[in-house]
Design an enzyme around this catalytic site. Sequence first.
Site, short mmCIF file in Angstrom:
data_model
loop_
_atom_site.label_atom_id
_atom_site.label_comp_id
_atom_site.label_asym_id
_atom_site.label_seq_id
_atom_site.Cartn_x
_atom_site.Cartn_y
_atom_site.Cartn_z
N GLY A 40 0.84 -1.20 0.00
CA GLY A 40 0.00 0.00 0.00
C GLY A 40 0.87 1.24 0.00
N LEU A 41 0.22 2.37 -0.18
CA LEU A 41 0.94 3.65 -0.22
C LEU A 41 1.68 3.92 1.09
CD1 LEU A 41 -1.86 5.91 -1.78
CD2 LEU A 41 0.29 5.23 -2.91
N SER A 42 2.64 4.82 1.03
CA SER A 42 3.29 5.28 2.25
C SER A 42 2.22 5.93 3.14
CB SER A 42 4.37 6.31 1.88
OG SER A 42 4.92 6.87 3.04
N GLY A 43 2.17 5.50 4.39
CA GLY A 43 1.18 6.05 5.31
C GLY A 43 -0.16 5.33 5.28
N SER A 44 -0.26 4.29 4.46
CA SER A 44 -1.55 3.57 4.38
C SER A 44 -1.78 2.71 5.62
CB SER A 44 -1.61 2.71 3.11
OG SER A 44 -0.55 1.76 3.11
N GLY A 45 -0.71 2.40 6.34
CA GLY A 45 -0.89 1.63 7.59
C GLY A 45 -0.24 0.25 7.57
N LYS A 46 0.66 -0.01 6.64
CA LYS A 46 1.29 -1.34 6.55
C LYS A 46 2.02 -1.71 7.84
CE LYS A 46 3.87 0.08 3.09
NZ LYS A 46 3.41 1.48 3.01
N SER A 47 2.90 -0.82 8.29
CA SER A 47 3.69 -1.09 9.50
C SER A 47 2.81 -1.21 10.72
CB SER A 47 4.66 0.07 9.78
OG SER A 47 5.70 0.03 8.90
N SER A 105 6.03 -1.87 -2.07
CA SER A 105 6.01 -2.84 -3.17
C SER A 105 5.01 -2.39 -4.24
CB SER A 105 5.73 -4.26 -2.69
OG SER A 105 4.75 -4.34 -1.68
#
Length: 225
Positions: free
Chosen positions: A32-39, A106
């Site tokens: 997902g985009l940067s800041g989408s919440g992956k981490s 990714s």
Amino acid sequence: MNTNTVWHNATITRAHRERLNVHRSAVLWFTGLSGSGKSTLAHAVEEKLYQLGCRTFVLDGDNVRQGLCSDLGFSVEDRSENIRRISEAARLLVESGVIAMTAFISPFRADRQKARSIFPHGDFIEIFCEASLAVCEQRDVKGLYKRARTGEVKEFTGISSPYEAPATPELIVRTGELELEDCVAQVIEFMERRDIFKRKPQLRGSASHHNAKDLSHLSIDVVKE
Ligand SMILES: Nc1ncnc2c1ncn2[C@@H]1O[C@H](COP(=O)(O)OS(=O)(=O)O)[C@@H](OP(=O)(O)O)[C@H]1O
Ligand SMILES: Nc1ncnc2c1ncn2[C@@H]1O[C@H](COP(=O)(O)OP(=O)(O)O)[C@@H](O)[C@H]1O
């Protein structure tokens, strides 16, 4: 490419390690985009899995880029190589019996497809953290969107470099709109449906009052076959 090598077959295999654990191994590939919440989501899922007695490891974008991939930037080629290395690292983790989670933008379908292709069928679980560019930019967790808009940060995903959303991911989690705990529940439920847990581990103590940040009081009874 090194052709003068011979694969050594271990006597203790992934199947042995999985039997010792109370779960199968797999990779949860968050994209997902940067800041989408992956981490945030990957670590929250990890906490939940830890409570359930699972062995886990999170490979996180910023951390990996400070070590294993410190020589790589954000060109298309470098991102490709980044994802290739991460997928190989995740493969080792899966072989070790661990539930691996990767939290990388990714952005390119072809790279994610290549990553998928090195895992046995069913072991690569692609999870799309769906949050609009507007939401991610509003969050701007690291202040990078602002700097990308002024051109100070180049080739920034969503602004000056593309993000190709997955067409058929295993799971779409609406991290842009839902509460974190609902997203975690969605991932855990999916894993249970996929039989990554073969049985529910029994928790001793007051797991229902569990504080996610303090895991020390948890005592886990693992019922082995
Ligand atoms: N140009 C550019 N584009 C995108 N992201 C950038 C860029 N420069 C730095 N960053 C920071 O690096 C994190 C993304 O690294 P990844 O390894 O996940 O990227 S990729 O998968 O190789 O595309 C990303 O972290 P996340 O916000 O956690 O996604 C950013 O903090
Ligand atoms: N449902 C949700 N899932 C994940 N993060 C969320 C959610 N709702 C709000 N957030 C917030 O969005 C931000 C996501 O940041 P981060 O996890 O660093 O994203 P990424 O790793 O994709 O760059 C965090 O501040 C987090 O608290």
